[in-house]
Design an enzyme around this catalytic site. Structure first.
Site, mmCIF file in Angstrom:
data_model
loop_
_atom_site.group_PDB
_atom_site.id
_atom_site.type_symbol
_atom_site.label_atom_id
_atom_site.label_comp_id
_atom_site.label_asym_id
_atom_site.label_seq_id
_atom_site.Cartn_x
_atom_site.Cartn_y
_atom_site.Cartn_z
ATOM 1 N N GLU A 1 0.836 -1.210 0.000
ATOM 2 C CA GLU A 1 0.000 0.000 0.000
ATOM 3 C C GLU A 1 0.867 1.255 0.000
ATOM 4 O O GLU A 1 0.540 2.235 -0.673
ATOM 5 C CB GLU A 1 -0.961 -0.010 1.203
ATOM 6 C CG GLU A 1 -1.903 -1.224 1.278
ATOM 7 C CD GLU A 1 -2.735 -1.474 0.021
ATOM 8 O OE1 GLU A 1 -3.025 -0.512 -0.719
ATOM 9 O OE2 GLU A 1 -3.080 -2.652 -0.236
ATOM 10 N N HIS B 1 1.836 2.094 -3.393
ATOM 11 C CA HIS B 1 0.836 2.908 -4.103
ATOM 12 C C HIS B 1 1.049 4.390 -3.778
ATOM 13 O O HIS B 1 0.995 5.242 -4.662
ATOM 14 C CB HIS B 1 -0.580 2.478 -3.701
ATOM 15 C CG HIS B 1 -1.023 1.158 -4.284
ATOM 16 N ND1 HIS B 1 -0.699 0.769 -5.571
ATOM 17 C CD2 HIS B 1 -1.768 0.144 -3.770
ATOM 18 C CE1 HIS B 1 -1.232 -0.426 -5.817
ATOM 19 N NE2 HIS B 1 -1.868 -0.839 -4.731
HETATM 20 ZN ZN LIG Z 1 -2.574 -2.736 -4.779
#
Ligand SMILES: [Zn+2]
Length: 196
Positions: free
Chosen positions: A132, A135
């Protein structure tokens, strides 16, 4: 066939070698490496993260931060002090893990949700957190990929505990925070849901 030098000649050669080494300029070497290291530090982007709402995933988040800081040099993640603006907010809830797509810039803000659904299905918490955060740093999903790819997410397999970005993931983040067109692109902002 090897020629044997008489001992006095060998002594003379050794003495000559020592003389040459001794008279070599010693001041040239140390100064050449320093400026580039300094420049690198000056160009490093610092992003602050707030994990005060990460609940039971706080230590997984901090391990994932350590992985990223050890993996890339152009950007560094630091914990935000209380009341300080955090570019990355980390919130735990009962949904699927998900995050806004960066690359987030200083002064901007993205959110990582450490959705409990991921670990409930057996996926590794540190890998989820590192994925995450990937991201946040501008990496999209690359499914379906092998476990060696951090951004392959759940398609790396439920037993995959690899939390480290591979070489191409590292270089993409370096480019996102380096100089040049990629280093100036705005955060994408899309919400990417990592549903199994
Ligand atoms: Zn992802």
């Amino acid at each position: 066939m090897l020629r044997r030098f008489p001992t006095p000649l060998l002594v003379a050669l050794c003495a000559l070698t020592l003389t040459l080494v001794g008279t070599a300029p010693v001041s040239a070497a140390p100064t050449s490496a320093a400026p580039s290291n300094q420049a690198r530090q000056l160009n490093q982007t610092i992003l602050y993260y707030d994990s005060s709402r990460a609940a039971e995933y706080s230590s997984a988040v901090s391990s994932a931060v350590d992985v990223w800081n050890a993996s890339v040099g152009n950007v560094r993640l630091e914990p935000a002090a209380s009341g300080q603006h955090a570019e990355i907010r980390i919130i735990t809830d009962d949904g699927w893990p998900r995050a806004h797509l960066g690359p987030v810039r200083p002064g901007g803000q993205v959110t990582v949700w450490m959705g409990r659904q991921g670990t409930a299905e057996g996926y590794d918490a540190v890998r989820i957190a590192a994925h995450e955060l990937g991201h946040s740093l501008g990496l999209p999903d690359t499914k379906s990929g092998p476990c060696s790819s951090l951004m392959s997410g759940s398609t790396g397999g439920v037993n995959c505990t690899n939390a480290a970005p591979n070489a191409s993931e590292r270089s993409r983040v370096e480019a996102n925070y380096g100089r040049g067109p990629a280093g100036e692109s705005a955060a994408d902002g899309r919400l990417l849901v990592d549903r199994r």
